[in-house]
Design a protein around this motif. Sequence first.
Motif, PDB file in Angstrom:
ATOM      1  N   THR A   1      -0.515   7.398  -0.276  1.00  0.00           N
ATOM      2  CA  THR A   1      -1.024   6.535   0.787  1.00  0.00           C
ATOM      3  C   THR A   1      -0.510   7.024   2.135  1.00  0.00           C
ATOM      4  O   THR A   1       0.704   7.217   2.302  1.00  0.00           O
ATOM      5  CB  THR A   1      -0.580   5.078   0.579  1.00  0.00           C
TER       6      THR A   1
ATOM      7  N   ALA B   1       0.834  -1.213   0.000  1.00  0.00           N
ATOM      8  CA  ALA B   1       0.000   0.000   0.000  1.00  0.00           C
ATOM      9  C   ALA B   1       0.863   1.256   0.000  1.00  0.00           C
ATOM     10  O   ALA B   1       0.539   2.253  -0.650  1.00  0.00           O
ATOM     11  CB  ALA B   1      -0.937  -0.009   1.206  1.00  0.00           C
ATOM     12  N   LEU B   2       1.985   1.212   0.717  1.00  0.00           N
ATOM     13  CA  LEU B   2       2.829   2.394   0.823  1.00  0.00           C
ATOM     14  C   LEU B   2       3.649   2.667  -0.441  1.00  0.00           C
ATOM     15  O   LEU B   2       4.337   3.686  -0.511  1.00  0.00           O
ATOM     16  CB  LEU B   2       3.764   2.252   2.029  1.00  0.00           C
TER      17      LEU B   2
ATOM     18  N   TRP C   1      -0.678   3.388   7.421  1.00  0.00           N
ATOM     19  CA  TRP C   1      -0.802   1.992   6.983  1.00  0.00           C
ATOM     20  C   TRP C   1       0.296   1.123   7.582  1.00  0.00           C
ATOM     21  O   TRP C   1       0.126  -0.086   7.722  1.00  0.00           O
ATOM     22  CB  TRP C   1      -0.748   1.919   5.457  1.00  0.00           C
TER      23      TRP C   1
END
Length: 215
Positions: free
Chosen positions: A87, A81-82, A91
């Motif tokens: 983002t 996700a990063l 997270w």
Amino acid sequence: MMRTDDLILSLSQDARPVRRLPPPTRRALGWFALAVPVVAAIALTLGLRADLGLRMAEPAFVIQLIACGLTAFCAAIAGLALTVPGTPKVWALLPIPPMLVWLGGFGRQCFLEWLSPQSGELLNGPHLHCLPDIAVITAIPTVVLLLMLRRGACFEPRLPVMLGGLAAAALAHGGLSLAHPEDSGLLVLIFQFIAVGLLALVVGTKPMGMTRGSE
């Protein structure tokens, strides 16, 4: 001087369609589906521990195995996700709850061994003979996840790389727990984070690029 319309036309002629990558959760599932059988196969090749049936009857052992899997999956999601621009870094906190359960197993075992040193595994030495097995069982999950991370577009890759290392370390510890009578979990963490830490220093100043698209 080239006109703006001509410049746009020349650039668009060489443009190739961009295919979006799947969401981080789906990509993490793909990594998990590949890495778990590989780790299980390596554990079988090393030979399952003689007391595995007895240990599987212990709730603490089963809980720690589940926590290993959840930590690996959540860390993989967070790392992937990063690599998506924009983002939030929050997270990175995703794997912390299962990681605390996983690492809590070490604390519990240390306490039990302190009460009964003669039955200890964790405190009886660094178990350096486990290093070759650790290197083998962590190699494929780590390499595959790093290749997946490189498909993202991240200008600060250190954190995703460290999360990828955490994911591989958790999965490797789960696999080694099935094969080694000694608990080599702490050694797995030390080995993996030294290796991934060095890698993060190398790639930390080089933004990750994307060759096929962005999420």
